[in-house]
Design a protein around this motif. Structure first.
Motif, short mmCIF file in Angstrom:
data_model
loop_
_atom_site.label_atom_id
_atom_site.label_comp_id
_atom_site.label_asym_id
_atom_site.label_seq_id
_atom_site.Cartn_x
_atom_site.Cartn_y
_atom_site.Cartn_z
N ASN A 189 -4.46 -6.20 -7.99
CA ASN A 189 -3.59 -5.54 -8.95
C ASN A 189 -4.30 -5.03 -10.20
O ASN A 189 -3.65 -4.38 -11.03
CB ASN A 189 -2.45 -6.50 -9.36
CG ASN A 189 -1.48 -6.75 -8.23
OD1 ASN A 189 -1.28 -5.89 -7.37
ND2 ASN A 189 -0.88 -7.93 -8.20
N SER A 212 -1.62 -7.96 5.37
CA SER A 212 -0.75 -6.82 5.18
C SER A 212 0.10 -6.64 6.42
O SER A 212 -0.41 -6.59 7.54
CB SER A 212 -1.54 -5.54 4.92
OG SER A 212 -0.65 -4.43 4.83
N SER A 230 -2.07 -0.13 6.60
CA SER A 230 -3.17 -0.83 5.94
C SER A 230 -4.55 -0.40 6.39
O SER A 230 -5.45 -0.24 5.57
CB SER A 230 -3.00 -2.34 6.10
OG SER A 230 -4.07 -3.03 5.51
N SER A 254 1.57 6.42 -2.85
CA SER A 254 2.77 5.74 -2.37
C SER A 254 2.86 5.91 -0.87
O SER A 254 2.23 6.80 -0.28
CB SER A 254 4.02 6.31 -3.03
OG SER A 254 4.29 7.62 -2.55
N TYR A 272 6.50 2.79 6.63
CA TYR A 272 6.75 1.36 6.44
C TYR A 272 6.75 0.60 7.77
O TYR A 272 7.19 -0.54 7.84
CB TYR A 272 8.07 1.14 5.71
CG TYR A 272 8.01 1.52 4.25
CD1 TYR A 272 7.49 0.65 3.31
CD2 TYR A 272 8.45 2.77 3.83
CE1 TYR A 272 7.41 1.00 1.97
CE2 TYR A 272 8.38 3.14 2.50
CZ TYR A 272 7.86 2.25 1.57
OH TYR A 272 7.79 2.60 0.24
N GLU A 310 1.96 -11.15 -4.82
CA GLU A 310 1.91 -9.97 -3.97
C GLU A 310 1.00 -8.92 -4.58
O GLU A 310 0.80 -8.87 -5.79
CB GLU A 310 3.32 -9.37 -3.79
CG GLU A 310 3.94 -8.87 -5.08
CD GLU A 310 5.30 -8.22 -4.85
OE1 GLU A 310 5.52 -7.70 -3.74
OE2 GLU A 310 6.12 -8.23 -5.78
N LYS A 327 0.65 -5.27 -5.65
CA LYS A 327 1.61 -4.25 -6.05
C LYS A 327 1.05 -2.84 -5.92
O LYS A 327 1.73 -1.86 -6.21
CB LYS A 327 2.07 -4.51 -7.49
CG LYS A 327 2.80 -5.84 -7.63
CD LYS A 327 3.23 -6.12 -9.05
CE LYS A 327 3.95 -7.48 -9.14
NZ LYS A 327 4.35 -7.81 -10.54
N ASN A 328 -0.20 -2.76 -5.48
CA ASN A 328 -0.84 -1.47 -5.25
C ASN A 328 -1.17 -1.34 -3.77
O ASN A 328 -1.35 -2.35 -3.07
CB ASN A 328 -2.13 -1.35 -6.07
CG ASN A 328 -1.88 -1.49 -7.56
OD1 ASN A 328 -0.93 -0.95 -8.10
ND2 ASN A 328 -2.74 -2.23 -8.24
N PRO A 329 -1.27 -0.10 -3.26
CA PRO A 329 -1.66 0.08 -1.86
C PRO A 329 -2.97 -0.63 -1.58
O PRO A 329 -3.87 -0.58 -2.42
CB PRO A 329 -1.82 1.60 -1.72
CG PRO A 329 -0.96 2.17 -2.79
CD PRO A 329 -1.04 1.19 -3.94
N TYR A 361 -0.79 -3.00 -0.56
CA TYR A 361 0.31 -3.94 -0.73
C TYR A 361 0.06 -5.25 0.02
O TYR A 361 0.87 -5.68 0.85
CB TYR A 361 1.64 -3.31 -0.28
CG TYR A 361 1.89 -1.97 -0.93
CD1 TYR A 361 2.18 -1.88 -2.29
CD2 TYR A 361 1.83 -0.80 -0.19
CE1 TYR A 361 2.41 -0.65 -2.90
CE2 TYR A 361 2.04 0.44 -0.78
CZ TYR A 361 2.33 0.51 -2.14
OH TYR A 361 2.54 1.73 -2.73
#
Length: 580
Positions: free
Chosen positions: A110, A333, A338, A349, A429, A465, A467-469, A471
């Motif tokens: 993060n 992930s 990923s 995103s 997703y 967790e 919070k950035n790719p 994720y």
């Protein structure tokens, strides 16, 4: 005699491999004051352990808990599975020493981009002041130490939830001396400077030293440097724990070491006379394109043969094993996206990544980079069967759930990489499932008399967790690794519960020289776990790995209840266990 706590009516498995006995255990202060029939004694707190076993607190031989313990000081994920002591500072990384630079591990998801931003492989050594600011701003962590001793003092001052047996990391020491100019052999003066850092760490209480031969900056050192630097710790009686060279440096093709890497580490141990711990042992041979169960078993047998030969020749060797054949590593992930994280990160995103994948020139860029073998995470050159190892758990794309990427690609008559990008373009997703594991080799390794247990994760809580790719989430072992070990390997057909408990209590305490822990004996420190063996269950899932296991009732750390009747108590009664 009066006690602070009496644990009554439990089946005591004392950590020495002996059969269980129906006994009471009396605690006074931080120690075990009595074991036996305590019917006439009293205490302000009584724990009814009827129908349960009472064991020493579990000792995890390999973790990275030191990296995050000041962010999660209550150590929830470890206490929740009965771990009261962990050997940390592994794979060449430790929180100290710090000089002008910081060597990143894998928990800084993060905030590391604030220090060193990269598209593909991260630059692991960054400016210390930038790292301090980012850690403070994002995690609230004040890195106010420089030396190993100052870091240990900080642990004592803040208080921690479990006991840490810390190692100093060769890679971190290398970063302190060489900074970002580490992609070369060290000079004689630089090696001498490293040795001084290690000496300070050992004199301050480090339990030994670790290296990580697949990771920069440690991967660039010569065998001569390893012997010199590691030798400082071993001459002072410290443990040498090795993440041996297996994949090679994880940037592009690398230089896989595998069985030769294991032999390299054994030779370092031989030359230094080290008390030697081989980290997270697995089969040390690569089988292409994909191994059959029989070939995998053969590779495990040959790996153990090298271990046994080393022991027979006089190397003081033990090893640890991760009790999870479905996943390893410190993070996890659940997203199919990923493996394409450089391009996911650049998109910003998941939704934008899906849109970007409609661009044919981006697809061609991704294909060229991957097919050239430049991306370790997805490298068809060294992993030609990669698509068969990716299982799709859940997707909005029809007809793919429960299948491997290879199966979907075959059904479509399509290249697997195109299939991957098509699915992500339709549903970024899409979730992956845990790959099918091979328990056979794990059983083979755990049956070896020198085997102990490695959880190999950070200490976290259920809110942790990325919070950035891409994720990332905590690895399932963070919460359920020890439960998995108890339910799969501390069983009648592998070790049996008494011997299984000894492998995570009496044996590691003996190995580490922790003479006051690891067994339920009068006078020992009161690190104790109460649990129902038949109820112990790893509850982590593909969707949510941040779940505490079933079956654990009470956990005491130095006489203080860190879990009470199945609920975490959020205490800080752990200690930094300094080498005496």
């Amino acid at each position: 005699m009066d006690f602070d706590v009496i644990i009554r009516n439990g089946d005591v498995i004392d950590g020495r491999g002996k059969p269980r006995l129906k006994q009471d255990v009396g605690l006074k202060g931080d120690s075990i004051a009595a074991v036996g029939d305590l019917k006439g004694a009293s205490a302000p707190r009584t724990v009814d352990a009827a129908g349960q076993v009472v064991t020493p607190g579990f000792i995890d031989m390999h973790s990275h808990a030191d990296q995050t313990i000041l962010v999660y000081p209550h150590a929830q994920s470890f206490i929740g599975q009965g771990i009261t002591t962990t050997v940390c500072g592994q794979c060449g990384f430790s929180p100290a020493p710090l000089h002008k630079h910081y060597a990143a591990t894998w928990w800084e998801h993060n905030w590391w981009d604030r220090v060193e931003r990269r598209k593909y492989y991260k630059e692991v050594v960054g400016d210390l002041q930038k790292a301090k600011k980012a850690a403070k701003d994002v995690e609230g962590l004040d890195m106010d130490w420089s030396t190993f001793g100052e870091w240990l003092d900080r642990l004592d001052r803040d208080g921690i939830g479990l006991n840490l047996a810390p190692l100093v990391g060769h890679g971190t020491v290398r970063a302190a001396v060489m900074g970002p100019d580490y992609r070369r052999h060290a000079t004689k003066d630089e090696i001498e400077a490293m040795k001084r850092y290690v000496e300070e760490a050992m004199d301050s209480g480090a339990q030994g030293i670790s290296n990580g031969m697949d990771y920069a900056p440690n991967s660039y050192c010569t065998p001569e440097e390893s012997v010199e630097v590691i030798g400082v710790a071993t001459k002072k009686g410290g443990l040498f724990a090795t993440h041996w060279r297996r994949t090679g440096l994880r940037e592009g093709f690398g230089n896989p070491g595998l069985i030769q890497g294991l032999k390299e580490a054994i030779e370092i141990a031989r030359k230094t006379g080290a008390k030697f711990e081989v980290a997270h042992l697995g089969p040390a041979f690569q089988i292409l394109p994909s191994p059959t169960p029989k070939l995998t078993e053969c590779a495990a047998e040959e790996t153990l043969a090298v271990i046994d030969d080393a022991i027979s020749s006089g190397v003081d060797l033990t090893f640890d094993v991760i009790p999870n054949s479905q996943t390893g590593g410190v993070s996890y992930s659940k997203y199919l996206a990923s493996p394409l994280s450089p391009w996911l990160k650049a998109s910003g995103s998941m939704e934008r990544f899906a849109e970007n994948l409609k661009a044919p020139d981006l697809r061609e860029e991704i294909r060229e980079y991957i097919m050239a073998g430049k991306w370790y995470v997805l490298n068809p050159i060294v992993q030609p069967g990669w698509a068969g190892g990716i299982k799709i758990a859940k997707s909005k794309v029809a007809g793919v759930d429960g299948k491997t990427l290879a199966e979907v690609a075959e059904e479509r008559g399509q290249d697997a990489l195109d299939t991957l990008m098509d699915i992500l373009s339709d549903d970024p997703y899409t979730a992956t499932g845990l790959r099918k594991g091979d328990e056979t080799t794990k059983r083979m390794f755990f049956k070896h008399p020198k085997a102990m247990v490695a959880i190999d994760t950070f200490v976290v809580d259920e809110t942790c967790e990325g919070k950035n790719p891409p994720y990332m989430l905590p690895n399932p072992n963070s919460f359920g690794g020890m439960a998995r070990y108890l339910s799969l390997y501390a069983t009648a057909d592998v070790l049996g519960l008494e011997e299984g408990v000894r492998r995570v209590t009496g044996l590691p305490s003996q190995r580490l020289g922790l003479s006051d822990r690891g067994t339920i004996v009068q006078g020992k420190k009161a690190d104790i776990v109460v649990f129902r063996p038949e109820a112990v269950k790893d509850r982590t899932t593909e969707d949510e790995p941040r779940q505490y296991p079933d079956g654990f009732s009470w956990v005491f750390v130095n006489g203080v209840a860190a879990m009470e009747d199945g609920k975490l108590a959020l205490t800080r009664s752990g200690r930094a266990l300094r080498r005496q």
